[in-house]
Design an enzyme around this catalytic site. Structure first.
Site, PDB file in Angstrom:
ATOM      1  N   SER A 266      10.410 -11.208   6.939  1.00  0.00           N
ATOM      2  CA  SER A 266      10.506  -9.971   6.166  1.00  0.00           C
ATOM      3  C   SER A 266       9.130  -9.610   5.618  1.00  0.00           C
ATOM      4  O   SER A 266       8.151 -10.320   5.859  1.00  0.00           O
ATOM      5  CB  SER A 266      11.473 -10.152   5.001  1.00  0.00           C
ATOM      6  OG  SER A 266      10.879 -11.023   4.054  1.00  0.00           O
ATOM      7  N   LYS A 267       9.077  -8.537   4.871  1.00  0.00           N
ATOM      8  CA  LYS A 267       7.819  -8.044   4.290  1.00  0.00           C
ATOM      9  C   LYS A 267       7.075  -9.148   3.539  1.00  0.00           C
ATOM     10  O   LYS A 267       5.848  -9.186   3.533  1.00  0.00           O
ATOM     11  CB  LYS A 267       8.095  -6.888   3.314  1.00  0.00           C
ATOM     12  CG  LYS A 267       8.232  -5.541   4.002  1.00  0.00           C
ATOM     13  CD  LYS A 267       6.878  -4.808   4.085  1.00  0.00           C
ATOM     14  CE  LYS A 267       6.981  -3.473   4.805  1.00  0.00           C
ATOM     15  NZ  LYS A 267       6.322  -3.462   6.105  1.00  0.00           N
TER      16      LYS A 267
END
Ligand code: GLU
Length: 501
Positions: A266-267
């Site tokens: 994810s980010k």
């Protein structure tokens, strides 16, 4: 014909794990001499993000993945924004694959096939409201049961087809739906645990389940390669294939990509899209190589890690894709990027580096600067991990440097006066060099070391600091040659002045 597709929903930036899955589809098709196309699955209108369809197509374009079919200019224009993509075709088909390639352009097909299912007894109309369904779900939860919709739960059976309603598939209460997944192996699902899924929504849009089956069939997909989160949906799809009397494609469910901490990528882990990686200075050759290794390995004792795209196409096979999650390793990406950067012809590397150094404020707006830049690139090629590493290695060629402080100009194990003398002598040597080039400069400077009884590192350290303002640079004499005699002497003069005070 071996035919695969990638079917993203235009709901935002393409996740790197999805691009990896798409790459597997493309490689599998190309390995078999087949076709690969993109179909936009935009049936959930609430999740549509304007601009994302275009970004998806640009991602493939930038990676150099050629499509044998995909949304074209005209179709994208009809979508909600004025998106524009130079693509294909007037009649909606491409290279023998029937279009359109955007699901919202295919609504009449889904409706027609949903009605067919009703006529043949495989589907029925229902019109429970969201509140009613919610209540049913809560009641099931209270009984500690998973809520599954079944036909007998319908609250109304006398549904007027002209009034809003959904169409749901029938699912047998007994039996098992089995299939052989090309990655996961043999899989079996109890029919009793399969929801009587909505196929056509009240707004006339299909759900994913109906649309994917109708499209994969009509578009001749032979291998459905997709993320393993869809594995539990596959029995629904297989039932639909069975109802329609269509041959299903082979399925391959690809495990997801995790960060090094074992969590879904994810980010938080940094770059999550191909364009993030591009902007951080990773080149497409390395990204493709790296993504291919996220879950795939050539096997058979082959330890090769570095692949060109052609080699990937030649070696890729789905049966070498592992069934457990792949781990995204930043170090491996950096390493591969360095390897692929070193493989680029220097002119090509210069072309790719230019936007990065310009972004950092080095403007190559004259033929002289362009020439200096082209000569500098081969000197730094070995030292780059990403394209963003170039600027600090060459900025002193294009910009003035601050005058170095005294202690940077005093060589290792050297006295002040000896350093000053060495700098003056170096200046004399550089000034009198008949040709201001790398090799003669090195010969003359080494001779000077002997004359002054200095080690090369002693002399070269102070010259480097004086001329470049840095203690680490690309090969020194190549760099000074590019800098040019005039600037080099002027910087030496400044350094001499510093030590003379
Ligand atoms: N639209 C689905 C997705 O975005 C496609 C799944 C499939 O490939 O069947 O993941």
């Amino acid at each position: 014909m071996f035919r695969t597709r990638f079917a993203p929903s235009p709901t935002g930036e393409l996740h790197i794990g999805s691009v990896r899955t798409a790459l597997f589809s493309w490689l599998a098709a190309k390995h078999a001499g087949g076709q690969f196309f993109i179909r936009l699955e935009d049936t959930d209108q609430r999740r549509y993000v304007p601009g994302s369809a275009r970004r998806i197509l640009e991602t493939f374009d930038w990676l150099g993945i050629e499509l044998d079919g995909g949304p074209d200019h005209a179709m994208l224009r009809q979508m909600k924004t004025n998106e524009d993509y130079p693509g294909a075709l007037e009649d909606g088909s491409y290279r023998g694959i029937p279009g359109p390639f955007v699901q919202s352009q295919r609504l009449s097909l889904y409706k027609q096939w949903a009605e067919w299912l009703i006529e043949h007894g495989y589907a029925y109309r229902a019109n429970e409201t969201p509140e009613e369904l919610d209540r049913m779900r809560k009641e099931a939860e209270a009984r500690r049961e998973t809520f599954l919709f079944r036909e007998h739960m319908r609250l109304r059976t006398d549904i007027d087809p002209s009034q809003p309603h959904v169409i749901r598939m029938r699912v047998p209460c007994e039996g098992v739906t089995r299939f052989h997944d090309l990655i996961k192996g043999d899989v079996a699902f109890d029919n009793a645990l399969i929801d009587e899924q909505v196929l056509l929504k009240a707004d006339g849009y299909p759900t994913y389940h109906l649309a994917v089956v109708v499209d994969d069939h009509l578009q001749g997909v032979t291998h459905a390669i997709r993320a393993d989160e869809w594995l539990p949906s596959t029995p629904k799809h297989l039932l639909l294939y069975q109802y329609f009397g269509w041959e299903p494609p082979l399925f391959a469910h690809v495990p997801n990509v995790r960060g090094e901490d074992g969590k879904k990528l994810s980010k938080r882990h940094g770059a999550t899209s191909v364009f993030d990686l591009r902007d951080k200075g990773y080149i497409r050759e390395a990204i493709l190589n790296f993504l291919a290794l996220l879950g795939w390995a050539p096997g058979g004792g082959d330890e090769q890690n570095v692949f060109t795209v052609e080699e990937l196409i030649q070696k890729f096979s789905l049966d070498r894709v592992g069934s457990s999650p792949a781990v995204f390793s930043d170090d491996k990406l950096d390493w591969l990027n360095g390897v692929h950067i070193r493989r680029l012809p220097p002119e090509e590397l210069a072309r790719r580096l230019q936007p990065f150094v310009e972004r950092d404020g080095i403007v190559l707006d004259t033929p002289e600067k362009q020439d200096k830049f082209r000569r500098a690139v081969p000197l730094i090629q070995e030292r780059l991990k990403t394209l963003t590493d170039a600027t600090p290695l060459i900025d002193f060629l294009f910009q003035d440097i601050p005058t170095p402080p005294q202690d940077a100009l005093i060589g290792p194990k050297m006295e002040h006066h000896l350093s000053l003398h060495a700098l003056r002598e170096a200046r004399r040597v550089l000034e009198s060099l008949p040709i201001f080039e790398d090799k003669p400069m090195e010969v003359a400077m080494r001779a000077l070391c002997d004359e002054l009884k200095l080690k090369p590192t002693q002399l070269f350290t102070i010259v480097r600091n004086a001329v470049t303002g840095k203690s680490v640079t690309p090969p020194l004499f190549g760099t000074i040659a590019i800098l040019g005699r005039e600037v080099a002497l002027e910087r030496l003069d400044r350094a001499i002045a510093v030590l003379s005070h």
